[in-house]
Motif scaffolding. Structure first.
Motif, short mmCIF file in Angstrom:
data_model
loop_
_atom_site.label_atom_id
_atom_site.label_comp_id
_atom_site.label_asym_id
_atom_site.label_seq_id
_atom_site.Cartn_x
_atom_site.Cartn_y
_atom_site.Cartn_z
N ALA A 93 -11.14 -4.39 -53.28
CA ALA A 93 -11.98 -3.28 -52.81
C ALA A 93 -13.04 -3.79 -51.84
N ALA A 94 -13.57 -4.99 -52.08
CA ALA A 94 -14.57 -5.57 -51.18
C ALA A 94 -13.95 -5.87 -49.81
N ALA A 95 -12.68 -6.27 -49.80
CA ALA A 95 -11.99 -6.52 -48.53
C ALA A 95 -11.85 -5.23 -47.73
N VAL A 96 -11.56 -4.12 -48.43
CA VAL A 96 -11.46 -2.81 -47.77
C VAL A 96 -12.82 -2.40 -47.21
N ALA A 97 -13.88 -2.63 -47.99
CA ALA A 97 -15.22 -2.29 -47.54
C ALA A 97 -15.63 -3.13 -46.32
N PHE A 98 -15.18 -4.39 -46.28
CA PHE A 98 -15.47 -5.23 -45.11
C PHE A 98 -14.78 -4.65 -43.88
N GLU A 99 -13.55 -4.21 -44.05
CA GLU A 99 -12.81 -3.62 -42.94
C GLU A 99 -13.54 -2.42 -42.36
N GLN A 100 -14.09 -1.58 -43.23
CA GLN A 100 -14.83 -0.40 -42.77
C GLN A 100 -16.12 -0.80 -42.06
N ALA A 101 -16.83 -1.78 -42.63
CA ALA A 101 -18.06 -2.25 -42.00
C ALA A 101 -17.76 -2.87 -40.64
N LEU A 102 -16.65 -3.60 -40.53
CA LEU A 102 -16.26 -4.21 -39.27
C LEU A 102 -15.93 -3.14 -38.23
N THR A 103 -15.25 -2.08 -38.67
CA THR A 103 -14.93 -0.96 -37.77
C THR A 103 -16.21 -0.33 -37.24
N ASP A 104 -17.18 -0.13 -38.13
CA ASP A 104 -18.47 0.45 -37.72
C ASP A 104 -19.21 -0.47 -36.75
#
Length: 295
Positions: free
Chosen positions: A134-145
């Motif tokens: 889940a933390a990896a998914v959250a990193f992906e979203q933060a990176l997109t932002d």
């Protein structure tokens, strides 16, 4: 593709089982790309994945990525290391018979390193694995932002750089039309300088006079520099319009602009043309400073 800035900031939140976590990404200018991560103990396996994904969408800039993790109902317990305490008490008892000293207090004994141990709650392997995913998914979203913020800033930078190109073009046209560049003005200055040259010499040397005249005329001509400046303006506008990671190329072009403007100023022997060149030099420097922020 749009232009992108190298500066930006983003946060990403998430939760899984007893874990709650927050990513914080901050990007700053750099010559190349670098991702620097700060992860809690036991979460290091996320680093390889994060660096791979960030490297796929970013080409320049240093990105600082911090992950904060909290675990609900994770209460640490305190345990006394009986073996260590017994050894310390025995040593204290032996010393008491040989030296005159006050008996050790309880708080004094407990403050000795190794007497008290903090025991962390046992983790659940399945919960830990799910939380890291889940933390990896959250990193992906933060990176997109982060990428989106860099692109928004890149749009603003593109507008500023286009304005600087318009200013440089306007000043180049002013230099082109400067009265001091007209043949009549050059002829007049040339005649004055030839007269001064003759006044300083008792002998008239036609060959030397001809050479000096050619040198003076060549020095007054900035046609070649103005043509190159026009070419650089065209290239810069093309790169700004095309977008993508063009920061390095525009930085090189800014150096070329500066070289041509400096040559124009050094060749000028007309006050108005010199002032125009200095204005252009100032705009080129503003252009170069803004380019430093581009990916």
């Amino acid at each position: 593709m749009a232009l992108s800035s190298m500066t930006g900031f983003a946060r990403g939140h998430g939760a899984s089982g007893p874990y709650a976590f927050e990513w914080e990404l901050k990007s700053v200018n750099a010559k190349g790309f670098d991702l620097r991560m700060r992860l809690p103990p036991g979460w290091d396996e996320l680093e390889a994945l994060a660096k791979k994904r960030a490297g796929e969408v970013l080409s320049r800039g240093t990105v600082y990525a911090n992950l904060n993790v909290k675990r609900a109902n994770a209460v640490s317990t305190i345990r006394i290391n009986e073996d260590v305490l017994a050894s310390i008490v025995k040593v204290a008892h032996d010393l008491a018979g040989r030296i005159d000293a006050v008996a050790p207090s309880i708080d004094g004994l407990l403050s000795i390193k190794g007497v008290i141990e903090v025991v962390e709650p046992e983790s659940n392997e399945a919960e830990d694995k799910a939380a890291k995913a889940a933390a990896a998914v959250a990193f992906e979203q933060a990176l997109t932002d982060l990428v989106e913020m860099r692109r928004r800033e890149g749009v603003t930078l593109g507008q500023i750089l286009s304005q600087r190109m318009d200013e440089i073009e306007r000043l180049a046209k002013r230099a082109e039309a400067a009265p001091g560049r007209k043949p009549e003005a050059i002829k007049t200055r040339l005649a004055e300088q030839i007269t001064a040259l003759l006044d300083t010499s008792d002998r008239f040397d036609p060959d030397r006079l001809s050479q000096e005249a050619i040198m003076i005329a060549a020095k007054a001509d900035i046609r070649e520099e103005l043509d190159r400046i026009a070419s650089h303006i065209s290239q810069a506008r093309e790169m700004i319009g095309k977008g993508g990671p063009v920061g390095r190329r525009l930085d090189f072009l800014a150096q070329e602009f500066n070289r041509e403007v400096n040559t124009c100023c050094s060749k000028s022997n007309d006050l108005e043309l010199t002032n125009t060149g200095l204005e252009m030099k100032n705009v080129v420097e503003q252009f170069r400073e803004q380019v430093q922020n581009l990916e």
